[in-house]
Scaffold this active site. Sequence first.
Site, short mmCIF file in Angstrom:
data_model
loop_
_atom_site.label_atom_id
_atom_site.label_comp_id
_atom_site.label_asym_id
_atom_site.label_seq_id
_atom_site.Cartn_x
_atom_site.Cartn_y
_atom_site.Cartn_z
N PHE A 140 0.87 -1.19 0.00
CA PHE A 140 0.00 0.00 0.00
C PHE A 140 0.89 1.23 0.00
CE2 PHE A 140 -2.49 3.42 1.78
CZ PHE A 140 -3.69 3.30 1.08
N ASP A 225 9.20 2.85 1.24
CA ASP A 225 8.03 3.55 1.75
C ASP A 225 7.99 3.32 3.26
OD1 ASP A 225 5.51 4.20 2.71
OD2 ASP A 225 4.43 3.40 0.97
N LYS A 254 2.79 10.24 8.18
CA LYS A 254 2.13 9.78 9.40
C LYS A 254 2.75 10.36 10.67
CE LYS A 254 -0.05 5.49 7.72
NZ LYS A 254 -1.45 5.83 8.00
#
Length: 405
Positions: A140, A225, A254
């Site tokens: 993702f 990532d 995040k």
Amino acid sequence: MSVEMNLTRAQFDEVMVPNYAPAAVIPVRGKGSRVWDQEGKEFIDFAGGIAVNCLGHCHPALVSALKEQSEKLWHLSNVMTNEPALELATKLVNATFAERVYFANSGAEANEAALKLARRYALDNHSADKDQIIAFDKAFHGRTFFTVTVGGQAAYSDGFGPKPQSITHVPFNDIAALEAVISDKTCAIMLEPLQGEGGIIDGDPEFLKAVRRLADKHDALVIFDEVQTGVGRTGELFAYMGTDIVPDILTSAKALGGGFPIAAMLTTAKIAAHFKIGTHGSTYGGNPLACAVGNAVMNVVNTKEVLDGVKHREQLFRDGLAAINAKYNVFSEVRGKGLLIGAVLNEQYEGRSREFLLASVAEGLMSLMAGANVVRFAPSLVIPEADIADGLLRFERAVAKVVAG
């Protein structure tokens, strides 16, 4: 004259686009690892806003940084730089392999920048034919059309017309599959060192070394990532630091803002040089408010005390989940690293992670899913041990209810 509004969950369905299905409760206040809803019910937060609230809710250092900056400067755009952005970029360069930083607002934007940079680097140094991006099943990387196509879950990218091309997916941790598709036309390999949404699946050390070796052989870039794994989540400042390899490009978001939207793409000076003036940009990227909060996050998280504390808290979670499983036998294994933990449901409870999540909410615990078979926990990196113990008791009650039917 302000008008008081009676805000309810039902109103969501009246005014919001229906792409989310939020819980019935509406939190209104948080402190540390506890949250209270409109009715005053208390929850322990094991979700962390999906690995975002790395210092819990309303951490004094973050509140102070935001208040102080809010009275100085809010926004300039990138026609000018600003001191908080320069300070945060310097911190990130000093703490990592990187020599250059690009700021954005979200993980998807940081990943979009990374992918565009990899393609541009290959075009400038090789040819237009060197455009293949290799990514992995169940990955993702965000919800822009480019990043969601690179992500290895077709359900998220289907139904929006023709997709970006030259993207190849292979199974994660499968060296032979990677070897079979990589070539001199490959410009980048993109991966999460620990897959989050895909089920909390750790990158095998030998696989990660093979990624680096094969990328070097074919003059391709490695993109990590670290949107979910970065900023202390695994017990290292960034997860790559706990592996034997170093990426060429790394993305962070995040936890970088502890709840304030900010993202960063980190890379070397040699690669960064291919983002010449005008090739990419962001109006809000490097916003002074966001960067001021990011600086406060880095000051707290990038310390031995906090990073060692993450590893200690991981063990508390593992011990607690093992004790629950000894009683109720619902998990086949517990995966993950640091405070990104996935309790994998066994065959008897396969596909029922949402039931465990909803039962947890009823017991005053906020948790997450990582697919239909994994209950995910991503709490504050500094969650008090008493809150871990209390939260696990609440989770045990939730498990007991699901088992009882």
